[in-house]
Design a protein around this motif. Structure first.
Motif, PDB file in Angstrom:
ATOM      1  N   ARG A   1       0.825  -1.217   0.000  1.00  0.00           N
ATOM      2  CA  ARG A   1       0.000   0.000   0.000  1.00  0.00           C
ATOM      3  C   ARG A   1       0.855   1.261   0.000  1.00  0.00           C
ATOM      4  N   TYR A   2       2.134   1.113   0.343  1.00  0.00           N
ATOM      5  CA  TYR A   2       3.009   2.270   0.521  1.00  0.00           C
ATOM      6  C   TYR A   2       3.930   2.507  -0.670  1.00  0.00           C
ATOM      7  N   ARG A   3       3.556   1.978  -1.803  1.00  0.00           N
ATOM      8  CA  ARG A   3       4.350   2.217  -3.017  1.00  0.00           C
ATOM      9  C   ARG A   3       4.296   3.705  -3.364  1.00  0.00           C
ATOM     10  N   PRO A   4       5.446   4.337  -3.568  1.00  0.00           N
ATOM     11  CA  PRO A   4       5.450   5.768  -3.904  1.00  0.00           C
ATOM     12  C   PRO A   4       4.747   6.039  -5.228  1.00  0.00           C
ATOM     13  N   ARG A   5       4.129   7.189  -5.337  1.00  0.00           N
ATOM     14  CA  ARG A   5       3.443   7.554  -6.582  1.00  0.00           C
ATOM     15  C   ARG A   5       4.437   7.884  -7.681  1.00  0.00           C
ATOM     16  N   GLY A   6       5.555   8.502  -7.298  1.00  0.00           N
ATOM     17  CA  GLY A   6       6.579   8.857  -8.273  1.00  0.00           C
ATOM     18  C   GLY A   6       7.866   8.120  -7.970  1.00  0.00           C
ATOM     19  N   HIS A   7       8.795   8.147  -8.920  1.00  0.00           N
ATOM     20  CA  HIS A   7      10.078   7.481  -8.724  1.00  0.00           C
ATOM     21  C   HIS A   7      11.138   8.508  -8.363  1.00  0.00           C
ATOM     22  N   HIS A   8      11.829   8.284  -7.260  1.00  0.00           N
ATOM     23  CA  HIS A   8      12.930   9.143  -6.831  1.00  0.00           C
ATOM     24  C   HIS A   8      14.194   8.639  -7.507  1.00  0.00           C
ATOM     25  N   ARG A   9      14.706   9.389  -8.451  1.00  0.00           N
ATOM     26  CA  ARG A   9      15.871   8.942  -9.211  1.00  0.00           C
ATOM     27  C   ARG A   9      17.152   9.181  -8.425  1.00  0.00           C
ATOM     28  N   LEU A  10      18.036   8.191  -8.491  1.00  0.00           N
ATOM     29  CA  LEU A  10      19.304   8.238  -7.779  1.00  0.00           C
ATOM     30  C   LEU A  10      20.429   8.490  -8.776  1.00  0.00           C
ATOM     31  N   HIS A  11      20.815   9.758  -8.907  1.00  0.00           N
ATOM     32  CA  HIS A  11      21.889  10.128  -9.827  1.00  0.00           C
ATOM     33  C   HIS A  11      23.245  10.112  -9.128  1.00  0.00           C
ATOM     34  N   SER A  12      23.256  10.443  -7.831  1.00  0.00           N
ATOM     35  CA  SER A  12      24.503  10.529  -7.073  1.00  0.00           C
ATOM     36  C   SER A  12      24.274   9.974  -5.674  1.00  0.00           C
ATOM     37  N   TRP A  13      25.383   9.803  -4.927  1.00  0.00           N
ATOM     38  CA  TRP A  13      25.258   9.319  -3.550  1.00  0.00           C
ATOM     39  C   TRP A  13      24.389  10.244  -2.723  1.00  0.00           C
ATOM     40  N   ALA A  14      24.446  11.536  -3.025  1.00  0.00           N
ATOM     41  CA  ALA A  14      23.672  12.525  -2.268  1.00  0.00           C
ATOM     42  C   ALA A  14      22.169  12.346  -2.443  1.00  0.00           C
ATOM     43  N   ASP A  15      21.771  11.658  -3.488  1.00  0.00           N
ATOM     44  CA  ASP A  15      20.340  11.426  -3.724  1.00  0.00           C
ATOM     45  C   ASP A  15      19.782  10.293  -2.861  1.00  0.00           C
ATOM     46  N   GLY A  16      20.673   9.527  -2.231  1.00  0.00           N
ATOM     47  CA  GLY A  16      20.219   8.425  -1.385  1.00  0.00           C
ATOM     48  C   GLY A  16      19.478   8.934  -0.163  1.00  0.00           C
ATOM     49  N   ARG A  17      18.506   8.160   0.273  1.00  0.00           N
ATOM     50  CA  ARG A  17      17.693   8.552   1.433  1.00  0.00           C
ATOM     51  C   ARG A  17      17.634   7.405   2.418  1.00  0.00           C
ATOM     52  N   MET A  18      17.626   7.750   3.692  1.00  0.00           N
ATOM     53  CA  MET A  18      17.509   6.730   4.735  1.00  0.00           C
ATOM     54  C   MET A  18      16.044   6.405   5.018  1.00  0.00           C
TER      55      MET A  18
END
Length: 198
Positions: A133-150
């Protein structure tokens, strides 16, 4: 795999000798995880045992490295009866003590007891249905290490729902890693052959 603590100049993806470009962690984690990266991690699954296994292994990783958990994965599967929720939920205090003496697995009493407890909650409900049920509506693209999320808004919501349902050892960070493991969110870096299509 969130990229926390990674040197920004390091490439997020590497092209292997086979000509395939993969997330850096698949080959730079101290062992070859290409098979796991290529066919398991991030592959959408709704299979109850597979979903339960992914959740358990994610919180077993807390305080450890994924490589440590990966190396013990087959032994953990045997110890926890193939991660069949009904079989694990039927385990007793004697089983917990037996597992605490099993040197082939990660012996953490809180995590072992949480696994038996969490499996017991699945007798009447579907973990897969709850978490997808918690699938994100959009895709968070990971271009760099800084784009990573905890953690994300979705992982916070999932963690809260799991805790309200009685689950143990599941916070927003565990939930987010788990979401990437079972493909609820695509966590592959841009350039990786498994990254989400544009």
């Amino acid at each position: 795999m969130a990229g926390v603590g990674m040197a920004p100049e390091l490439a997020t993806v590497i092209t292997g000798a086979d000509g395939v470009t993969r997330c850096r962690w698949a080959t730079a984690a101290g062992r070859d995880l290409t098979g796991y990266h290529d066919s398991e991690w991030g592959t959408p699954t709704h299979d109850e045992a597979a979903v339960f296994e992914a959740l358990v292994l994610t919180y077993f990783e807390n305080g450890l490295s994924w490589a440590t958990v990966f190396d013990k994965r087959d032994n953990l599967r045997v110890a926890f009866r193939g991660f069949d929720p009904a079989a694990v939920g039927a385990m007793t205090a004697d089983d917990v003590e037996r597992l605490m003496a099993d040197t082939s697995i990660i012996r953490n009493r809180r995590k072992i007891e949480a696994t038996v407890h969490n499996a017991g909650l699945l007798v009447k409900s579907s973990l897969s249905q709850l978490v997808w049920r918690y699938r994100p509506r959009g895709h968070h693209r990971l271009h760099s290490w800084a784009d990573g999320r905890m953690a994300t808004a979705e992982s916070c919501g999932m963690a809260l729902a799991l805790r309200e349902a009685g689950f143990r050892m599941v916070g927003p960070v565990v939930a987010h890693s788990f979401m990437q493991t079972i493909g609820i969110e695509n966590g592959h870096f841009e350039g990786c052959f498994r990254a989400a299509p544009h």
